[in-house]
Design a protein around this motif. Structure first.
Motif, PDB file in Angstrom:
ATOM      1  N   ALA A  65       0.844  -1.199   0.000  1.00  0.00           N
ATOM      2  CA  ALA A  65       0.000   0.000   0.000  1.00  0.00           C
ATOM      3  C   ALA A  65       0.880   1.251   0.000  1.00  0.00           C
ATOM      4  O   ALA A  65       2.026   1.219   0.446  1.00  0.00           O
ATOM      5  CB  ALA A  65      -0.913   0.021   1.224  1.00  0.00           C
ATOM      6  N   LEU A  66       0.313   2.326  -0.482  1.00  0.00           N
ATOM      7  CA  LEU A  66       0.937   3.644  -0.407  1.00  0.00           C
ATOM      8  C   LEU A  66       0.460   4.294   0.875  1.00  0.00           C
ATOM      9  O   LEU A  66      -0.749   4.359   1.139  1.00  0.00           O
ATOM     10  CB  LEU A  66       0.533   4.485  -1.624  1.00  0.00           C
ATOM     11  CG  LEU A  66       1.053   5.909  -1.670  1.00  0.00           C
ATOM     12  CD1 LEU A  66       2.556   5.920  -1.949  1.00  0.00           C
ATOM     13  CD2 LEU A  66       0.317   6.697  -2.756  1.00  0.00           C
ATOM     14  N   VAL A  67       1.383   4.755   1.700  1.00  0.00           N
ATOM     15  CA  VAL A  67       1.024   5.445   2.951  1.00  0.00           C
ATOM     16  C   VAL A  67       0.697   6.908   2.666  1.00  0.00           C
ATOM     17  O   VAL A  67      -0.248   7.465   3.216  1.00  0.00           O
ATOM     18  CB  VAL A  67       2.163   5.341   3.991  1.00  0.00           C
ATOM     19  CG1 VAL A  67       1.864   6.189   5.220  1.00  0.00           C
ATOM     20  CG2 VAL A  67       2.395   3.896   4.376  1.00  0.00           C
ATOM     21  N   GLY A  68       1.484   7.538   1.813  1.00  0.00           N
ATOM     22  CA  GLY A  68       1.236   8.945   1.504  1.00  0.00           C
ATOM     23  C   GLY A  68       2.266   9.501   0.551  1.00  0.00           C
ATOM     24  O   GLY A  68       3.289   8.875   0.266  1.00  0.00           O
ATOM     25  N   ILE A  69       1.961  10.689   0.070  1.00  0.00           N
ATOM     26  CA  ILE A  69       2.860  11.441  -0.802  1.00  0.00           C
ATOM     27  C   ILE A  69       3.161  12.744  -0.077  1.00  0.00           C
ATOM     28  O   ILE A  69       2.241  13.440   0.372  1.00  0.00           O
ATOM     29  CB  ILE A  69       2.213  11.715  -2.171  1.00  0.00           C
ATOM     30  CG1 ILE A  69       1.825  10.386  -2.851  1.00  0.00           C
ATOM     31  CG2 ILE A  69       3.149  12.532  -3.060  1.00  0.00           C
ATOM     32  CD1 ILE A  69       0.940  10.549  -4.066  1.00  0.00           C
ATOM     33  N   TYR A  70       4.437  13.083   0.025  1.00  0.00           N
ATOM     34  CA  TYR A  70       4.864  14.209   0.856  1.00  0.00           C
ATOM     35  C   TYR A  70       5.736  15.158   0.036  1.00  0.00           C
ATOM     36  O   TYR A  70       6.638  14.717  -0.675  1.00  0.00           O
ATOM     37  CB  TYR A  70       5.671  13.700   2.060  1.00  0.00           C
ATOM     38  CG  TYR A  70       4.902  12.669   2.853  1.00  0.00           C
ATOM     39  CD1 TYR A  70       4.109  13.044   3.933  1.00  0.00           C
ATOM     40  CD2 TYR A  70       4.927  11.321   2.490  1.00  0.00           C
ATOM     41  CE1 TYR A  70       3.385  12.102   4.638  1.00  0.00           C
ATOM     42  CE2 TYR A  70       4.203  10.380   3.193  1.00  0.00           C
ATOM     43  CZ  TYR A  70       3.433  10.764   4.263  1.00  0.00           C
ATOM     44  OH  TYR A  70       2.707   9.833   4.953  1.00  0.00           O
ATOM     45  N   GLN A  71       5.476  16.442   0.178  1.00  0.00           N
ATOM     46  CA  GLN A  71       6.310  17.460  -0.455  1.00  0.00           C
ATOM     47  C   GLN A  71       7.000  18.244   0.651  1.00  0.00           C
ATOM     48  O   GLN A  71       6.349  18.717   1.586  1.00  0.00           O
ATOM     49  CB  GLN A  71       5.455  18.394  -1.306  1.00  0.00           C
ATOM     50  CG  GLN A  71       6.269  19.463  -2.005  1.00  0.00           C
ATOM     51  CD  GLN A  71       5.395  20.359  -2.881  1.00  0.00           C
ATOM     52  OE1 GLN A  71       4.339  19.954  -3.352  1.00  0.00           O
ATOM     53  NE2 GLN A  71       5.855  21.573  -3.084  1.00  0.00           N
ATOM     54  N   TRP A  72       8.330  18.359   0.538  1.00  0.00           N
ATOM     55  CA  TRP A  72       9.095  19.051   1.569  1.00  0.00           C
ATOM     56  C   TRP A  72      10.190  19.884   0.926  1.00  0.00           C
ATOM     57  O   TRP A  72      10.951  19.380   0.085  1.00  0.00           O
ATOM     58  CB  TRP A  72       9.712  18.039   2.538  1.00  0.00           C
ATOM     59  CG  TRP A  72      10.605  18.631   3.581  1.00  0.00           C
ATOM     60  CD1 TRP A  72      10.287  19.593   4.485  1.00  0.00           C
ATOM     61  CD2 TRP A  72      11.967  18.281   3.834  1.00  0.00           C
ATOM     62  NE1 TRP A  72      11.373  19.871   5.294  1.00  0.00           N
ATOM     63  CE2 TRP A  72      12.420  19.076   4.916  1.00  0.00           C
ATOM     64  CE3 TRP A  72      12.855  17.376   3.265  1.00  0.00           C
ATOM     65  CZ2 TRP A  72      13.709  18.995   5.420  1.00  0.00           C
ATOM     66  CZ3 TRP A  72      14.135  17.289   3.771  1.00  0.00           C
ATOM     67  CH2 TRP A  72      14.550  18.092   4.843  1.00  0.00           C
ATOM     68  N   HIS A  73      10.277  21.123   1.327  1.00  0.00           N
ATOM     69  CA  HIS A  73      11.375  21.987   0.881  1.00  0.00           C
ATOM     70  C   HIS A  73      12.451  21.968   1.949  1.00  0.00           C
ATOM     71  O   HIS A  73      12.205  22.372   3.092  1.00  0.00           O
ATOM     72  CB  HIS A  73      10.909  23.421   0.622  1.00  0.00           C
ATOM     73  CG  HIS A  73      12.028  24.289   0.162  1.00  0.00           C
ATOM     74  ND1 HIS A  73      12.500  24.271  -1.136  1.00  0.00           N
ATOM     75  CD2 HIS A  73      12.798  25.164   0.836  1.00  0.00           C
ATOM     76  CE1 HIS A  73      13.514  25.111  -1.235  1.00  0.00           C
ATOM     77  NE2 HIS A  73      13.717  25.670  -0.051  1.00  0.00           N
ATOM     78  N   GLN A  74      13.629  21.484   1.581  1.00  0.00           N
ATOM     79  CA  GLN A  74      14.760  21.395   2.499  1.00  0.00           C
ATOM     80  C   GLN A  74      15.547  22.701   2.370  1.00  0.00           C
ATOM     81  O   GLN A  74      16.199  22.928   1.353  1.00  0.00           O
ATOM     82  CB  GLN A  74      15.617  20.175   2.129  1.00  0.00           C
ATOM     83  CG  GLN A  74      16.482  19.667   3.235  1.00  0.00           C
ATOM     84  CD  GLN A  74      17.844  20.340   3.292  1.00  0.00           C
ATOM     85  OE1 GLN A  74      18.097  21.354   2.666  1.00  0.00           O
ATOM     86  NE2 GLN A  74      18.717  19.760   4.061  1.00  0.00           N
ATOM     87  N   PRO A  75      15.456  23.580   3.366  1.00  0.00           N
ATOM     88  CA  PRO A  75      16.041  24.916   3.226  1.00  0.00           C
ATOM     89  C   PRO A  75      17.571  24.948   3.178  1.00  0.00           C
ATOM     90  O   PRO A  75      18.132  25.793   2.491  1.00  0.00           O
ATOM     91  CB  PRO A  75      15.507  25.671   4.444  1.00  0.00           C
ATOM     92  CG  PRO A  75      15.077  24.629   5.412  1.00  0.00           C
ATOM     93  CD  PRO A  75      14.751  23.401   4.627  1.00  0.00           C
ATOM     94  N   LEU A  76      18.236  24.045   3.882  1.00  0.00           N
ATOM     95  CA  LEU A  76      19.697  24.083   3.936  1.00  0.00           C
ATOM     96  C   LEU A  76      20.324  23.965   2.555  1.00  0.00           C
ATOM     97  O   LEU A  76      21.274  24.669   2.231  1.00  0.00           O
ATOM     98  CB  LEU A  76      20.222  22.968   4.859  1.00  0.00           C
ATOM     99  CG  LEU A  76      21.722  22.942   5.082  1.00  0.00           C
ATOM    100  CD1 LEU A  76      22.189  24.220   5.782  1.00  0.00           C
ATOM    101  CD2 LEU A  76      22.115  21.730   5.910  1.00  0.00           C
TER     102      LEU A  76
END
Length: 147
Positions: A65-76
């Motif tokens: 199963a797919l748990v989720g799709i996540y978008q994250w901007h890594q600032p460093l």
């Protein structure tokens, strides 16, 4: 130059109340993550999560199963990640397999142990996907179509 996000996959795997994590060397020091990595050219997301889990933990993984799709901007590093987190079953273990460069070890931790070390997570996506899994988030694998 064309902007594009870094597409990654991760495995959220539970066995006997513990979750599989990897301890790895990063540019920010030694951190914890789920088995995870980048999608390679010509590869499906499912193939990528199976491959990354094996390469980073020596466990054979069957996504269910797919748990989720996540978008994250890594600032460093000013990077945006688009992460597809899957759950499933362990179908084997290659104890003699050499782990990917940078991976120190694979380990099984309780949710409490993972939460207590949040400052050592590779990204906020580690805890977010774990919490979503624990809340019962599951989407059928065919929610993502591959051609």
């Amino acid at each position: 130059m064309v902007w594009k996000p870094h597409v990654t996959v991760a495995a959220v795997i539970e066995q006997h109340g513990k979750f599989l994590l990897v301890e790895e060397h990063t540019s920010e020091g030694v951190l914890f993550n789920q088995p995870a990595g980048h999608l390679e050219p010509g590869e499906s997301l499912l193939d990528a999560v199976i491959r990354e889990t094996l390469e980073e933990s020596a466990y054979h993984f069957l996504p269910t199963a797919l748990v989720g799709i996540y978008q994250w901007h890594q600032p460093l590093h000013d990077r945006t990640y688009l992460r597809f987190a899957y759950t499933g079953e362990i179908t084997g273990h290659d104890a003699e397999r050499t782990l990917d460069t940078g991976i120190i070890r694979a380990l099984w931790l309780t949710p409490e142990e993972i939460s207590a070390q949040i400052q050592l997570h590779r990204s906020p996506l580690v805890m977010d996907s774990l919490q979503d899994y624990m809340r019962g988030a599951r989407f059928p694998l065919n929610v993502v179509t591959t051609y």
